[in-house]
Structures are given as structure tokens and as C-alpha cells.
Design a protein around this motif. Structure first.
Motif, PDB file in Angstrom:
ATOM      1  N   LYS A 100      -2.742  35.248  11.793  1.00 31.14           N
ATOM      2  CA  LYS A 100      -3.374  34.725  10.593  1.00 31.14           C
ATOM      3  C   LYS A 100      -3.595  33.222  10.696  1.00 31.14           C
ATOM      4  CE  LYS A 100      -1.678  38.220   7.352  1.00 31.14           C
ATOM      5  NZ  LYS A 100      -0.855  38.454   6.133  1.00 31.14           N
ATOM      6  N   TYR A 101      -2.613  32.531  11.265  1.00 32.36           N
ATOM      7  CA  TYR A 101      -2.687  31.081  11.396  1.00 32.36           C
ATOM      8  C   TYR A 101      -2.734  30.689  12.867  1.00 32.36           C
ATOM      9  CZ  TYR A 101      -1.598  30.587   6.422  1.00 32.36           C
ATOM     10  OH  TYR A 101      -1.641  30.652   5.055  1.00 32.36           O
ATOM     11  N   LYS A 102      -3.590  29.737  13.200  1.00 26.14           N
ATOM     12  CA  LYS A 102      -3.658  29.180  14.549  1.00 26.14           C
ATOM     13  C   LYS A 102      -3.581  27.664  14.463  1.00 26.14           C
ATOM     14  CE  LYS A 102      -6.436  30.845  17.701  1.00 26.14           C
ATOM     15  NZ  LYS A 102      -7.639  31.322  18.415  1.00 26.14           N
ATOM     16  N   SER A 103      -2.754  27.090  15.303  1.00 24.77           N
ATOM     17  CA  SER A 103      -2.605  25.641  15.362  1.00 24.77           C
ATOM     18  C   SER A 103      -3.348  25.120  16.582  1.00 24.77           C
ATOM     19  CB  SER A 103      -1.114  25.276  15.448  1.00 24.77           C
ATOM     20  OG  SER A 103      -0.949  23.911  15.739  1.00 24.77           O
ATOM     21  N   LEU A 104      -4.143  24.054  16.401  1.00 25.48           N
ATOM     22  CA  LEU A 104      -4.906  23.502  17.521  1.00 25.48           C
ATOM     23  C   LEU A 104      -3.987  22.884  18.561  1.00 25.48           C
ATOM     24  CD1 LEU A 104      -7.547  22.724  18.914  1.00 25.48           C
ATOM     25  CD2 LEU A 104      -7.631  20.697  17.452  1.00 25.48           C
ATOM     26  N   LEU A 105      -3.070  22.044  18.133  1.00 22.44           N
ATOM     27  CA  LEU A 105      -2.211  21.318  19.078  1.00 22.44           C
ATOM     28  C   LEU A 105      -0.759  21.782  19.045  1.00 22.44           C
ATOM     29  CD1 LEU A 105      -3.528  17.670  18.483  1.00 22.44           C
ATOM     30  CD2 LEU A 105      -4.277  19.329  20.194  1.00 22.44           C
ATOM     31  N   GLY A 106      -0.347  22.467  17.994  1.00 21.14           N
ATOM     32  CA  GLY A 106       1.035  22.909  17.902  1.00 21.14           C
ATOM     33  C   GLY A 106       2.001  21.769  17.659  1.00 21.14           C
ATOM     34  N   VAL A 107       1.537  20.708  16.979  1.00 14.71           N
ATOM     35  CA  VAL A 107       2.411  19.579  16.673  1.00 14.71           C
ATOM     36  C   VAL A 107       3.493  20.037  15.704  1.00 14.71           C
ATOM     37  CG1 VAL A 107       2.521  17.278  15.651  1.00 14.71           C
ATOM     38  CG2 VAL A 107       0.579  17.906  17.081  1.00 14.71           C
ATOM     39  N   SER A 376      11.524  26.893  23.070  1.00 17.05           N
ATOM     40  CA  SER A 376      10.248  27.441  23.547  1.00 17.05           C
ATOM     41  C   SER A 376       9.935  28.769  22.859  1.00 17.05           C
ATOM     42  CB  SER A 376      10.288  27.637  25.067  1.00 17.05           C
ATOM     43  OG  SER A 376      10.440  26.398  25.729  1.00 17.05           O
ATOM     44  N   ILE A 377      10.959  29.596  22.676  1.00 19.66           N
ATOM     45  CA  ILE A 377      10.760  30.885  22.006  1.00 19.66           C
ATOM     46  C   ILE A 377      10.303  30.666  20.565  1.00 19.66           C
ATOM     47  CG2 ILE A 377      11.917  32.970  21.184  1.00 19.66           C
ATOM     48  CD1 ILE A 377      13.748  32.727  23.664  1.00 19.66           C
ATOM     49  N   GLU A 378      10.879  29.682  19.899  1.00 16.31           N
ATOM     50  CA  GLU A 378      10.501  29.399  18.519  1.00 16.31           C
ATOM     51  C   GLU A 378       9.053  28.922  18.436  1.00 16.31           C
ATOM     52  OE1 GLU A 378      13.550  26.743  17.232  1.00 16.31           O
ATOM     53  OE2 GLU A 378      15.113  28.263  17.490  1.00 16.31           O
ATOM     54  N   ARG A 379       8.589  28.186  19.447  1.00 18.91           N
ATOM     55  CA  ARG A 379       7.184  27.765  19.478  1.00 18.91           C
ATOM     56  C   ARG A 379       6.266  28.971  19.662  1.00 18.91           C
ATOM     57  NH1 ARG A 379       5.261  22.641  22.647  1.00 18.91           N
ATOM     58  NH2 ARG A 379       3.534  23.165  21.276  1.00 18.91           N
ATOM     59  N   VAL A 380       6.691  29.911  20.508  1.00 20.37           N
ATOM     60  CA  VAL A 380       5.915  31.132  20.685  1.00 20.37           C
ATOM     61  C   VAL A 380       5.839  31.893  19.363  1.00 20.37           C
ATOM     62  CG1 VAL A 380       5.884  33.401  21.792  1.00 20.37           C
ATOM     63  CG2 VAL A 380       6.381  31.360  23.156  1.00 20.37           C
ATOM     64  N   ALA A 381       6.964  31.957  18.627  1.00 19.87           N
ATOM     65  CA  ALA A 381       6.981  32.633  17.335  1.00 19.87           C
ATOM     66  C   ALA A 381       5.951  32.011  16.399  1.00 19.87           C
ATOM     67  CB  ALA A 381       8.379  32.568  16.721  1.00 19.87           C
ATOM     68  N   GLY A 382       5.859  30.686  16.446  1.00 22.62           N
ATOM     69  CA  GLY A 382       4.883  30.009  15.606  1.00 22.62           C
ATOM     70  C   GLY A 382       3.460  30.323  16.004  1.00 22.62           C
ATOM     71  N   MET A 383       3.193  30.340  17.314  1.00 22.23           N
ATOM     72  CA  MET A 383       1.844  30.638  17.788  1.00 22.23           C
ATOM     73  C   MET A 383       1.453  32.083  17.505  1.00 22.23           C
ATOM     74  SD  MET A 383       1.464  28.573  21.415  1.00 22.23           S
ATOM     75  CE  MET A 383       2.982  29.160  22.162  1.00 22.23           C
ATOM     76  N   ALA A 384       2.421  33.006  17.682  1.00 19.19           N
ATOM     77  CA  ALA A 384       2.127  34.431  17.518  1.00 19.19           C
ATOM     78  C   ALA A 384       2.128  34.859  16.054  1.00 19.19           C
ATOM     79  CB  ALA A 384       3.134  35.266  18.304  1.00 19.19           C
ATOM     80  N   GLY A 385       2.761  34.071  15.213  1.00 22.83           N
ATOM     81  CA  GLY A 385       2.803  34.422  13.800  1.00 22.83           C
ATOM     82  C   GLY A 385       3.903  35.403  13.447  1.00 22.83           C
ATOM     83  N   LYS A 386       4.772  35.748  14.388  1.00 14.67           N
ATOM     84  CA  LYS A 386       5.899  36.633  14.117  1.00 14.67           C
ATOM     85  C   LYS A 386       6.937  36.445  15.208  1.00 14.67           C
ATOM     86  CE  LYS A 386       5.254  41.083  14.766  1.00 14.67           C
ATOM     87  NZ  LYS A 386       4.680  42.457  14.770  1.00 14.67           N
ATOM     88  N   THR A 387       8.161  36.825  14.904  1.00 13.04           N
ATOM     89  CA  THR A 387       9.254  36.658  15.861  1.00 13.04           C
ATOM     90  C   THR A 387       9.080  37.602  17.039  1.00 13.04           C
ATOM     91  OG1 THR A 387      10.748  36.066  14.055  1.00 13.04           O
ATOM     92  CG2 THR A 387      11.755  36.664  16.151  1.00 13.04           C
ATOM     93  N   PRO A 388       9.154  37.083  18.272  1.00  6.74           N
ATOM     94  CA  PRO A 388       8.975  37.959  19.435  1.00  6.74           C
ATOM     95  C   PRO A 388      10.240  38.712  19.799  1.00  6.74           C
ATOM     96  CG  PRO A 388       9.336  35.703  20.150  1.00  6.74           C
ATOM     97  CD  PRO A 388       9.310  35.667  18.648  1.00  6.74           C
ATOM     98  N   VAL A 389      10.065  39.758  20.600  1.00  8.69           N
ATOM     99  CA  VAL A 389      11.199  40.384  21.282  1.00  8.69           C
ATOM    100  C   VAL A 389      11.495  39.533  22.514  1.00  8.69           C
ATOM    101  CG1 VAL A 389      12.061  42.438  22.456  1.00  8.69           C
ATOM    102  CG2 VAL A 389      10.537  42.668  20.476  1.00  8.69           C
ATOM    103  N   VAL A 390      12.759  39.199  22.712  1.00 13.31           N
ATOM    104  CA  VAL A 390      13.150  38.308  23.807  1.00 13.31           C
ATOM    105  C   VAL A 390      13.930  39.100  24.856  1.00 13.31           C
ATOM    106  CG1 VAL A 390      14.448  36.235  24.440  1.00 13.31           C
ATOM    107  CG2 VAL A 390      13.240  36.333  22.248  1.00 13.31           C
TER     108      VAL A 390
END
Length: 507
Positions: A100-107, A376-390
């Protein structure tokens, strides 16, 4: 996609964010304005926050000075620092496309609308930008982190000496995140209160769109929350009965399911697949733990679940080779040795592309600490929009601190600390963590603290006979559930097709 964590890197934006903000603001169209209107956002607010739009396009197009289709069919919201300088752009889809949300730079270090913090002593911390916009229209100071579930210590520091009302999404994830944030604010905020929205309301934006006299009602709700918390700092269990009952009814109706592993019998025993918690996968060396985890990870990613595969043992290329070998139906060694036809690899890559879009491989070095991995995992969660399986491959390789894998504590204490840290992360973020551990449980016991931290313990037994029966392909194997905190123990019969790089479930 792979990310190397061997050395920290820094990237600087080459975009003129101010120019892009103006460009997108000029592109506001009827469909975007209609979407904003449906969310209760007024035209004055659109102008104040310089909200823009990137329309959907048909056919081939190129803009050398723009971003192509990165923000296609999305509302664009500029993120400004306290001085009013644009530091990032967030795009929110107006259709059903994900994320739903996309960040250009991920700041990460800024908050949306943080300029209000300069003067406000009281502030509402919301889930998302539309919540903030609704509260801003009501002249209530509000902020949010631009990307959901990315609240960090740097954000807590911005709320220093503030009275913070945490008003997140009215669901299980929102409630869990509220508790996590409140614990982080204990050392910085003057006071913090968790605001519970009415049962049928999704979030603050939904509240202001549907409730009569929303400002008066919301203000009264904040005052009631504060008064109740001050009178009784620890909430009685009765406050949670509704939440518990809702969870039970979902389970009673069979509406709760986890992330499917690709093994039907295992999913049945685990009530639909993996849930939040720590899963330990034990097995002796060369039993196929990495092969099994990679097979599960690919299955989950193909199903649309974000996956992070963390490896201290293998390179991202070696892990990719195992996936390609499985898709071709050949031995990984042939792919690794370049002995497979390029045409076959190209065809396998076509099948792997949908998997790779939802999978991140973190290639670690002996200096890569667990803290850096979790960030890094938390940044992926932000990019994906949901918590990943690790997936962690494997537990014994993780250094406790920078400077190499050898800990300055006893091995048992070292493993216990790591298992506990992973368990706490899975609890806070609401995602499964699967960690391999090279141990043949039964022959040797895991440290007591490791076993106590695990919600589920799986033992992979692979009987690699020198001469398997002539008409039976592969080797007998089994996945034994030897601990299941909330369910039955069981054995899942498998066959390890090492010549095809995969495990098959036996009926």
C-alpha cells in the motif's frame, strides 16, 4: 534480491525532492481528489501538505528526469524535516496493489508532520499519514512514522518530554505495536497513554470520517484515557476480555491460519502454518536443513509473504543455486559448477522471478551482529508493508557482538541469549522466526534456555542410505515435532530427493 551485510554502506539521493514534490502536486487529478475526499481529506489540507499524484499509464514511456512507474497510481506525500525541507516521498496506492505504501528513499529518522513537535507539549502518535491529516484538519497535533511498524529509538527521542497519546490501528498488530512503542517511550516521553478506539473503528482517519462530532468525541476519549490511566496505572484483565474473545472466535470458526510451509501435514499440525514465535530446526550436519528451509522460504515468497533469509554459512549465490536446481530438478552441485544448460537456467529464472520479488537474502560475515540483522529485517518489513518470515541459517554462527563469532561467554549461555533475542523480536513484531541449529536432539540436548525460548522444535532426520531401494527415488526422511507449545506433537514423513534438490511429503 540479496543484501550483503559484510560492510555498512551509505547512499545519497540524486533526486531533487523539492522538484519532484512540485511535479507530483501539479499532477493531481480527479481520481486522486476523489480518493482524498472519500478519506475525509479536505482540499485545504491537500494544499497545505503539497500532496501529489502519479497517474497510471498505458504503454511504453520514458522520463529521464522522473521515476518511471515507481509511484504509478499513487497519492504522493512529501516527508519534511523540522525545518520544512523535503527528505523523502511516500506513495500510497489508490487501488488494490501492494504494498500500500512505498518509500522513495526509505529515510528512517524523520516523522511525518514532525514540525508540530516544536511547539506542542501533547501529541497524538498515529498509524499512518491519513490519520495525521485527519487530526491536523481538527487542529490536533499528530505525527506518525512514514512507514508502518518502523518506530525506532530515534523517533522516541523526538518525543522527549512530550505527553504522547498512542492511537494506532484497532487490530491485533496495532495493539501489539502500541505496547512496543509505549515501552520505548518510558525513558523519553513525559507520559504515554494507549488510546483504545471503539470496536468498529479501524483507525483515527476512520474515526473522523464516521463518528458524529468527531473532534469533541475524540478529545473526550483522550481525556478519559488519561484519567483512567492515572487512576489505575496497570489495567485490569477485564480490559482484554474482548480481545481474547475475538481471538477465540476466529479460531473457533477456523479463520486463523498461519503462513503455509508447503508441507500439508506440517501445516495441519501447526494450525495452518507458521505463526508468530521461534521455530528451531535441528538436525545433524548434511541432513538437509538448508535445503528444507530454502524450499519453505521459496514457497512462502511465491504465495506473497515477504521472506528474509539470513545466512552466515552460504553466499546468496549458493542459496540461489539451490532454488534454481530445485526448479530444474537437478543437483545443486551441477548449478554451482556451471554444468547445466544456460537455457535451463534461464527458464528456471523465469519461475524464480515471482519468488525473488518477495524474498530478501542477507549475506552475513563474521562481523555481522544480530542487531544489524534485525535492523535490516525491520527495514524490509517497512518496504514490504508487513512483517516477514525470517529464516536464520544458522544459530551457532551468529556473533553476539562485533569482533568475530567466538563469544566471551559459555556456549550454552551464548545460544540462550541468541534464542531469547529472536523470541523477543518475533513477539514484538508478530512474525515467525525459523532458526537452524546443527544438533541431533536425542543424541545431545540443547541448552535448557534455548529449548525454553522455542515455541516449536523440529528435528530433521534424513536416512541417507548408501544404496537406497532400486525402485524408490531419494532417501527416507522425517520431520519430528518434539516441542509444540500450543499443539500436538507429530511426525511428518518426507523423502529427500537430493538429486532434485527438494523434499517431498509422503502420504
Amino acid at each position: 534480491m540479496s543484501m550483503s551485510l559484510n560492510k555498512p554502506t551509505a547512499a545519497k539521493s540524486s533526486y531533487d525532492l523539492e522538484q519532484l514534490t512540485n511535479h507530483y502536486h501539479k499532477q493531481l487529478r480527479e481520481e486522486a481528489l476523489y480518493y482524498m475526499q472519500r478519506r475525509g481529506i479536505e482540499s485545504e489540507t491537500v494544499e497545505k501538505y503539497r500532496i501529489g499524484f502519479e497517474p497510471g499509464r498505458i504503454g511504453f514511456y520514458v522520463h529521464s528526469d522522473k521515476l518511471g512507474d515507481f509511484f504509478e497510481n499513487r497519492i504522493i506525500l512529501p516527508i519534511e524535516n523540522a525545518e520544512g525541507t523535503v527528505v523523502d516521498l511516500i506513495g500510497r496506492s489508490i487501488d488494490n496493489r501492494e504494498p500500500k505504501y512505498k518509500s522513495l528513499l526509505g529515510v528512517e529518522e524523520y516523522m511525518f508532520n514532525e514540525e508540530v513537535l516544536a511547539e506542542a507539549d501533547d501529541v497524538v502518535l498515529c498509524s499512518g499519514v491519513f490519520d495525521v491529516l485527519s487530526l491536523s484538519q481538527a487542529r490536533l497535533p499528530a505525527v506518525c512514522v512514514p512507514v508502518w511498524m518502523m518506530f525506532k529509538e530515534s523517533h522516541a527521542e523526538k518525543l522527549k518530554d512530550k505527553r504522547v497519546f498512542i492511537c494506532l490501528g484497532n487490530d491485533e498488530l496495532g495493539r501489539r505495536e502500541s505496547v512496543r512503542i509505549q515501552s520505548m517511550l518510558q525513558s523519553t516521553a513525559k507520559q504515554s497513554f494507549i488510546v483504545n478506539l471503539p470496536e468498529s473503528i479501524r483507525d483515527a482517519n476512520d474515526f473522523f470520517s464516521r463518528v458524529k462530532n468527531p473532534l469533541e468525541t475524540f478529545t473526550q476519549m483522550l481525556n478519559d484515557t488519561m484519567e483512567e490511566s492515572l487512576l489505575l496505572p496497570i489495567a485490569p484483565d477485564v480490559k482484554n476480555i474482548t480481545v481474547y474473545t475475538e481471538e477465540y472466535m476466529k479460531r473457533h470458526r477456523g479463520q486463523v491460519s498461519g503462513v503455509p510451509t508447503g508441507f500439508k501435514r506440517l501445516d495441519e499440525v501447526l494450525f495452518g502454518g507458521l505463526h508468530s514465535g521461534l521455530y528451531l530446526l535441528a538436525g545433524c550436519a548434511s541432513s538437509g536443513k538448508t535445503m528444507l528451509m530454502k524450499q519453505m522460504a521459496d514457497h512462502m515468497a511465491l504465495g506473497g509473504t515477504p521472506v528474509v533469509y539470513v545466512s552466515w554459512d552460504m553466499t546468496a549465490f549458493e542459496l540461489w543455486a539451490r532454488s534454481i536446481a530445485r526448479l530444474i530438478g537437478t543437483e545443486p552441485q551441477k548449478v554451482l559448477g556451471g554444468a547445466v544448460s544456460p537455457d535451463e537456467v534461464n527458464e528456471a529464472n523465469k519461475q524464480y522471478i515471482p519468488i525473488s520479488k518477495m524474498q530478501w537474502t542477507l549475506e552475513c560475515s563474521p562481523d555481522t551482529t544480530m542487531e544489524r540483522v534485525l535492523n535490516s529485517i525491520e527495514r524490509v518489513a517497512g518496504m514490504a508493508g508487513k512483517t516477514p518470515v525470517v529464516f536464520i541459517d544458522h544459530l551457532n554462527r551468529i556473533p553476539l557482538a562485533l569482533g568475530g563469532p567466538a563469544p566471551r561467554v559459555a556456549p550454552a549461555e551464548y545460544q540462550t541469549s541468541l534464542a531469547y533475542a529472536l523470541k523477543q523480536w518475533s513477539r514484538e513484531w508478530g512474525g515467525p522466526v525459523v532458526a537452524a541449529i546443527p544438533s541431533d536432539i536425542g543424541e545431545e540436548r540443547l541448552p535448557e534456555g534455548v529449548e525454553a525460548s522455542a515455541d516449536v522444535m523440529l528435528l530433521l532426520k534424513s536416512q541417507c542410505a548408501a544404496e537406497p531401494p532400486a525402485k524408490v527415488e531419494g532417501h527416507p526422511a522425517a520431520l519430528h515435532l518434539i516441542k509444540h507449545r500450543n499443539g500436538p506433537l507429530a511426525t511428518v514423513p518426507l523423502r529427500f530427493l537430493d538429486g532434485k534438490a527438494r523434499f517431498d511429503e509422503l502420504n
